[in-house]
Design a protein around this motif. Structure first.
Motif, PDB file in Angstrom:
ATOM      1  N   ASP A 173      -3.383   9.320  15.164  1.00  0.00           N
ATOM      2  CA  ASP A 173      -2.932  11.169  14.531  1.00  0.00           C
ATOM      3  C   ASP A 173      -3.570  11.844  14.887  1.00  0.00           C
ATOM      4  O   ASP A 173      -4.332  12.142  14.043  1.00  0.00           O
ATOM      5  N   PRO A 174      -3.434  12.878  15.861  1.00  0.00           N
ATOM      6  CA  PRO A 174      -4.376  13.460  16.361  1.00  0.00           C
ATOM      7  C   PRO A 174      -4.272  14.624  14.882  1.00  0.00           C
ATOM      8  O   PRO A 174      -5.437  15.793  15.001  1.00  0.00           O
ATOM      9  N   GLU A 175      -3.233  14.746  13.970  1.00  0.00           N
ATOM     10  CA  GLU A 175      -3.065  15.883  12.618  1.00  0.00           C
ATOM     11  C   GLU A 175      -4.225  15.065  11.929  1.00  0.00           C
ATOM     12  O   GLU A 175      -4.918  15.385  10.365  1.00  0.00           O
ATOM     13  N   VAL A 176      -4.164  13.614  11.724  1.00  0.00           N
ATOM     14  CA  VAL A 176      -5.276  13.119  11.186  1.00  0.00           C
ATOM     15  C   VAL A 176      -7.389  13.602  10.569  1.00  0.00           C
ATOM     16  O   VAL A 176      -7.505  12.488  12.462  1.00  0.00           O
ATOM     17  N   LYS A 177      -7.781  13.740  10.376  1.00  0.00           N
ATOM     18  CA  LYS A 177      -9.451  13.561  11.087  1.00  0.00           C
ATOM     19  C   LYS A 177     -10.223  12.802   9.693  1.00  0.00           C
ATOM     20  O   LYS A 177     -11.256  12.395  10.538  1.00  0.00           O
ATOM     21  N   SER A 178      -9.662  12.470   8.593  1.00  0.00           N
ATOM     22  CA  SER A 178     -10.052  11.024   7.999  1.00  0.00           C
ATOM     23  C   SER A 178      -8.943  10.553   7.290  1.00  0.00           C
ATOM     24  O   SER A 178      -8.342  11.055   7.103  1.00  0.00           O
ATOM     25  N   ILE A 179      -9.679   9.394   7.163  1.00  0.00           N
ATOM     26  CA  ILE A 179      -8.651   8.508   5.497  1.00  0.00           C
ATOM     27  C   ILE A 179     -10.004   8.316   4.543  1.00  0.00           C
ATOM     28  O   ILE A 179     -10.774   7.516   4.960  1.00  0.00           O
ATOM     29  N   VAL A 180      -8.771   8.424   3.681  1.00  0.00           N
ATOM     30  CA  VAL A 180      -9.619   7.987   2.074  1.00  0.00           C
ATOM     31  C   VAL A 180      -8.589   6.708   1.514  1.00  0.00           C
ATOM     32  O   VAL A 180      -7.527   6.772   1.945  1.00  0.00           O
ATOM     33  N   ILE A 181      -9.314   6.064   1.008  1.00  0.00           N
ATOM     34  CA  ILE A 181      -8.866   4.409   0.879  1.00  0.00           C
ATOM     35  C   ILE A 181      -8.982   4.551  -0.463  1.00  0.00           C
ATOM     36  O   ILE A 181     -10.426   4.878  -1.193  1.00  0.00           O
ATOM     37  N   THR A 182      -8.047   4.374  -1.734  1.00  0.00           N
ATOM     38  CA  THR A 182      -8.428   3.576  -2.845  1.00  0.00           C
ATOM     39  C   THR A 182      -7.719   2.784  -3.787  1.00  0.00           C
ATOM     40  O   THR A 182      -6.813   2.150  -2.238  1.00  0.00           O
ATOM     41  N   GLY A 183      -7.908   2.630  -4.756  1.00  0.00           N
ATOM     42  CA  GLY A 183      -7.124   1.620  -5.780  1.00  0.00           C
ATOM     43  C   GLY A 183      -5.876   2.388  -6.211  1.00  0.00           C
ATOM     44  O   GLY A 183      -6.574   2.902  -7.578  1.00  0.00           O
ATOM     45  N   ALA A 184      -4.492   1.641  -6.813  1.00  0.00           N
ATOM     46  CA  ALA A 184      -4.158   2.299  -7.788  1.00  0.00           C
ATOM     47  C   ALA A 184      -4.479   1.116  -8.779  1.00  0.00           C
ATOM     48  O   ALA A 184      -5.087  -0.317  -8.484  1.00  0.00           O
ATOM     49  N   ILE A 217       1.373  -1.378   0.278  1.00  0.00           N
ATOM     50  CA  ILE A 217      -0.135   0.685   0.043  1.00  0.00           C
ATOM     51  C   ILE A 217       0.706   1.100  -0.463  1.00  0.00           C
ATOM     52  O   ILE A 217       2.325   1.147   0.569  1.00  0.00           O
ATOM     53  N   LEU A 218       0.084   2.375  -0.754  1.00  0.00           N
ATOM     54  CA  LEU A 218       1.068   3.692  -0.272  1.00  0.00           C
ATOM     55  C   LEU A 218       0.320   4.505   0.841  1.00  0.00           C
ATOM     56  O   LEU A 218      -0.983   3.895   0.700  1.00  0.00           O
ATOM     57  N   ALA A 219       0.801   4.799   1.677  1.00  0.00           N
ATOM     58  CA  ALA A 219       0.268   5.868   3.030  1.00  0.00           C
ATOM     59  C   ALA A 219       0.961   7.387   3.128  1.00  0.00           C
ATOM     60  O   ALA A 219       2.084   7.157   3.265  1.00  0.00           O
ATOM     61  N   GLU A 220       0.180   7.914   2.714  1.00  0.00           N
ATOM     62  CA  GLU A 220       0.575   9.686   2.817  1.00  0.00           C
ATOM     63  C   GLU A 220      -0.252  10.270   3.961  1.00  0.00           C
ATOM     64  O   GLU A 220      -2.001  10.199   3.415  1.00  0.00           O
ATOM     65  N   LYS A 221       0.075  11.472   4.462  1.00  0.00           N
ATOM     66  CA  LYS A 221      -0.481  12.509   5.408  1.00  0.00           C
ATOM     67  C   LYS A 221      -0.108  13.353   4.805  1.00  0.00           C
ATOM     68  O   LYS A 221       0.626  14.157   4.297  1.00  0.00           O
ATOM     69  N   HIS A 222      -1.510  14.020   4.172  1.00  0.00           N
ATOM     70  CA  HIS A 222      -2.073  15.685   3.885  1.00  0.00           C
ATOM     71  C   HIS A 222      -2.312  16.493   4.870  1.00  0.00           C
ATOM     72  O   HIS A 222      -2.869  15.945   5.691  1.00  0.00           O
ATOM     73  N   ASP A 223      -2.444  17.219   4.595  1.00  0.00           N
ATOM     74  CA  ASP A 223      -2.912  18.399   5.498  1.00  0.00           C
ATOM     75  C   ASP A 223      -4.591  17.677   5.999  1.00  0.00           C
ATOM     76  O   ASP A 223      -5.617  18.303   5.674  1.00  0.00           O
ATOM     77  N   GLY A 224      -4.819  17.616   7.132  1.00  0.00           N
ATOM     78  CA  GLY A 224      -6.460  17.522   7.495  1.00  0.00           C
ATOM     79  C   GLY A 224      -6.975  16.194   7.468  1.00  0.00           C
ATOM     80  O   GLY A 224      -7.371  15.646   8.506  1.00  0.00           O
ATOM     81  N   ALA A 244      -5.506  11.255   5.644  1.00  0.00           N
ATOM     82  CA  ALA A 244      -4.517  10.619   5.597  1.00  0.00           C
ATOM     83  C   ALA A 244      -5.506  10.562   4.271  1.00  0.00           C
ATOM     84  O   ALA A 244      -6.468   9.944   4.020  1.00  0.00           O
ATOM     85  N   LEU A 245      -4.394   9.285   3.725  1.00  0.00           N
ATOM     86  CA  LEU A 245      -4.567   9.043   1.799  1.00  0.00           C
ATOM     87  C   LEU A 245      -3.560   7.914   1.978  1.00  0.00           C
ATOM     88  O   LEU A 245      -2.870   7.330   2.061  1.00  0.00           O
ATOM     89  N   ILE A 246      -4.523   6.373   1.692  1.00  0.00           N
ATOM     90  CA  ILE A 246      -3.996   5.075   1.745  1.00  0.00           C
ATOM     91  C   ILE A 246      -3.977   4.296   0.500  1.00  0.00           C
ATOM     92  O   ILE A 246      -5.953   4.426   0.051  1.00  0.00           O
ATOM     93  N   THR A 247      -3.763   3.750  -0.716  1.00  0.00           N
ATOM     94  CA  THR A 247      -3.433   3.762  -2.053  1.00  0.00           C
ATOM     95  C   THR A 247      -3.590   2.158  -1.570  1.00  0.00           C
ATOM     96  O   THR A 247      -2.326   1.770  -1.842  1.00  0.00           O
ATOM     97  N   LEU A 248      -4.058   0.746  -1.711  1.00  0.00           N
ATOM     98  CA  LEU A 248      -3.779  -0.093  -2.017  1.00  0.00           C
ATOM     99  C   LEU A 248      -2.936  -0.650  -3.519  1.00  0.00           C
ATOM    100  O   LEU A 248      -3.779  -0.048  -4.548  1.00  0.00           O
ATOM    101  N   ASN A 249      -2.038  -1.047  -3.302  1.00  0.00           N
ATOM    102  CA  ASN A 249      -1.248  -0.526  -3.914  1.00  0.00           C
ATOM    103  C   ASN A 249      -0.270  -2.244  -5.388  1.00  0.00           C
ATOM    104  O   ASN A 249       1.047  -2.384  -5.215  1.00  0.00           O
ATOM    105  N   ARG A 250      -1.633  -2.789  -5.576  1.00  0.00           N
ATOM    106  CA  ARG A 250      -1.269  -4.673  -6.361  1.00  0.00           C
ATOM    107  C   ARG A 250      -1.024  -3.922  -7.939  1.00  0.00           C
ATOM    108  O   ARG A 250      -2.410  -4.977  -7.837  1.00  0.00           O
TER     109      ARG A 250
END
Ligand code: CO8
Length: 258
Positions: A47-58, A7-14, A16-22
């Motif tokens: 993580d208190p700076e993260v308010k929601s998580i987005v999950i998508t696929g590559a 997976i790719l896991a990235e923190k953005h402003d406010g 997080a983005l998780i991308t399934l990466n296979r």
């Protein structure tokens, strides 16, 4: 942030983005994906700076299901003893809102993963289905339960017994997807929802998620009582005082997640 390989896991402003990466395996869900995705989600949940998580696929799939190549030789005794795939429950236990941005195939475990999330938005190219019946098995990550609650018995039986795929429009009409957008607008839409959630109180978001999810678990009477108690509890937060004061003073609220 821990390093991951599936997976790719990235923190953005406010958010997080998780991308399934296979993408070469249409993001099929194997044990490693489960371990990594649930670990990343737990890290972002804390993580208190993260308010929601987005999950998508590559690529062209959100996830085309559990990894059939990993499963094909699995035996009952091994699966039962390891309580195989029970770890997905950790994702369902995340307290922050999770947005599924379904870009393509969401089949079997992929559809079930999307249903573990809280807001499901679909690209016009998305395809949903529970095709386990074609493999001689049945849904195993919530398809018979969450799908039935989401779209009712008639459609759930249709999908689970025939294995047919439905498009985004039918998914939205059936109550599986909250919104459908053009493929090129999908991530902007997901990020915009994350942006809206980032402007709210983290405590209030968690209270909403807890209350709505309880609707799947309990009677109406108990659910209403629980909702009322959570509402009473919300009166103890600084964010309630700020939110209501801001309304009265005709200004934007400045929530402090406290
Ligand atoms: N597992 C493993 N590999 C997969 C999977 C999968 N679920 N889906 C696709 N792939 C692989 C293919 O094998 C192929 O790899 P390769 O190039 O090495 O042959 C690659 O991804 C591309 O796939 P296709 O060539 O098949 O692409 P097409 O565009 O022709 O077809 C489909 C796309 C229609 C999505 C097709 O790939 C398909 O039908 N996939 C399987 C869908 C499916 O049956 N999903 C359900 C799996 S079972 C499940 O999810 C159970 C969950 C519960 C677990 C139990 C918990 C206790």
């Amino acid at each position: 942030m821990t390093e991951f390989s599936t997976i790719l896991a990235e923190k953005h402003d406010g958010y997080a983005l998780i991308t399934l990466n296979r993408p070469e395996a249409l993001n099929a869900l194997n044990l490693e994906v489960m371990t990594e995705l649930t670990a990343a989600a737990a890290e972002f949940d804390a993580d208190p700076e993260v308010k929601s998580i987005v999950i998508t696929g590559a690529g062209r799939a959100f996830a085309a299901g559990a990894d059939i190549k990993e499963m094909k030789d699995l035996t009952f005794s091994k699966a039962y003893e390891a309580d195989w795939f029970a770890g997905w429950q950790d994702l369902a236990s995340v307290r922050k809102p999770i947005i599924a941005a379904v870009n393509g195939f969401a089949l079997g475990g992929g559809c079930e993963l999307a249903m573990m999330c809280d807001i499901l938005i679909a690209s016009e190219k998305a395809k949903f289905g529970q095709p386990e019946i074609n493999l001689g098995v049945l849904p195993g990550m919530g398809g018979s339960q969450r799908l039935t609650r989401a779209i009712g018995k008639a459609k759930a039986m249709d999908l689970c017994l025939t294995g047919r795929f439905i498009g985004a429009e039918e998914a939205e009409r059936s109550g599986l997807a909250a919104r459908v957008v053009a493929p090129e607008a999908l991530m902007d839409e997901a990020v915009s929802i994350a942006g809206v959630i980032a402007g709210k109180s983290r405590i209030a978001s968690a209270l909403v998620k807890e209350a709505v999810n309880l609707a799947f678990e309990t009677t109406l009477d108990q659910g209403l009582r629980f909702e009322r108690r959570l509402f009473h509890a919300s009166l103890a937060t600084a964010d309630q005082k700020e939110g209501m004061a801001a309304f009265v003073e005709k200004r934007d609220p400045q929530f402090t997640d406290s």
